[in-house]
Motif scaffolding. Structure first.
Motif: not given
Ligand code: G1P
Length: 293
Positions: A71-76, A80-96
């Motif tokens: 339930f904390d952020r995982s900035v790394e 990584l997901l941002e660099r790979r262009g997986q922005l949807g998944l990045r946002d989903e993780l950030a929302r947790i």
């Protein structure tokens, strides 16, 4: 006149050792076992949040760090997901981590559900609060905690979620005695923890959703160890109902009990069958297995 408090806080007892799932839970909390693509605990927190809670309090114990990390952020990982262009998944993780504000208190000894709730007391001031036992994942149109909050808004008092179980199952639950006072609503007059079928006052079982008055803490401090030598929430509720109304609601929804291996497996299959992307695959596997028999 009674002052009504909107439901803002929810407590999750998660200190249990999860021995029913050993060896899988030797190093992983049982609450972190996955149901499809998210851990069991995620479903309960989502229910609390969609019922209006913004503060989530976990009563936790040793070896439960991964719940805090989840339930904390995982900035790394987000980078990584941002660099790979997986922005949807990045946002989903950030929302947790943005679902709510999370706090943790420790229960250092396994003295029962009532004791776990009492450990959370410092995080609750004088307001009603939700309690979710995350082993029960409930599929429903309206979140069950929200259903309890509706009863509280119209009648006041504490509200417990109820389900009608078979006589053979009464010894697994807290069982209530009460008088009907609305559609699916009972004014509770007595509660018994895990009675044998012959001793059970009804077949209405308390399941893992509660909306509790802050007065419960005083009673938890004074009850003695009950069934199984543990401080039982049910015993404190019995003391509470001598002073304040306690209602029960036959909730609307389908409960998936993830507290046992078989229950967890059934929950996984049920959720997969509800998922349009997975449904056909699961049905295919079952059909093929049937042909092989
Ligand atoms: C607890 C409560 C019991 C309730 C049950 C619901 O028991 O003590 O009253 O019916 O949760 O899951 P446990 O399952 O922790 O033994």
């Amino acid at each position: 006149m009674e002052i009504r408090h909107p439901l803002q806080k929810c407590l999750f007892p998660v200190a249990g050792l999860g021995t029913r799932f050993l060896p899988a839970t030797k190093d992983i909390p049982k609450e972190m076992l996955p149901l499809i693509d998210r851990p069991i605990i995620h479903y309960g927190v989502e229910e609390a949040v969609s019922s209006g809670c913004r503060d989530i309090v976990f009563v936790t114990g040793r070896s439960k760090r991964s719940i805090e990390d989840y339930f904390d952020r995982s900035v790394e990982l987000e980078n990584l997901l941002e660099r790979r262009g997986q922005l949807g998944l990045r946002d989903e993780l950030a929302r947790i981590s943005e679902m709510a504000r999370f706090a943790y208190v420790r229960q250092s000894e396994p003295l029962g559900l009532g004791h776990a709730v009492l450990c959370g007391e410092p995080c609750f001031n004088d307001s009603y609060f939700g309690l979710i036992l995350p082993d029960d994942v409930i599929l429903s149109d309206q979140p069950v905690l929200g259903q309890l909050a509706e009863v509280h808004e119209s009648l006041g008092g504490s509200v417990l979620a109820l389900e009608e179980v078979s006589w053979e199952e009464t010894s697994r639950y807290g069982i209530i005695e009460g008088n009907p006072c609305g559609e699916g609503v009972f004014r509770i007059t007595n509660l018994v923890e895990k009675p044998s079928p012959g001793q059970a006052p009804s077949r209405y079982a308390i399941i893992g959703r509660y909306l509790l008055s802050p007065a419960i803490f005083g009673h938890l401090r004074s009850v003695r160890a009950g069934a199984g030598g543990e401080i039982q929430l049910t015993d404190a509720l019995r003391a509470l109902l001598a002073e304040e109304p306690v209602y029960g609601l036959l909730y609307r929804g389908t409960r998936l009990d993830c507290g046992t291996k078989l229950g967890w497996l059934k929950a996984t299959v049920t959720l997969a069958l509800h998922d349009p992307e997975l449904r056909e695959t699961i049905l295919d596997i079952v059909r093929k297995e049937e042909c092989n028999d």
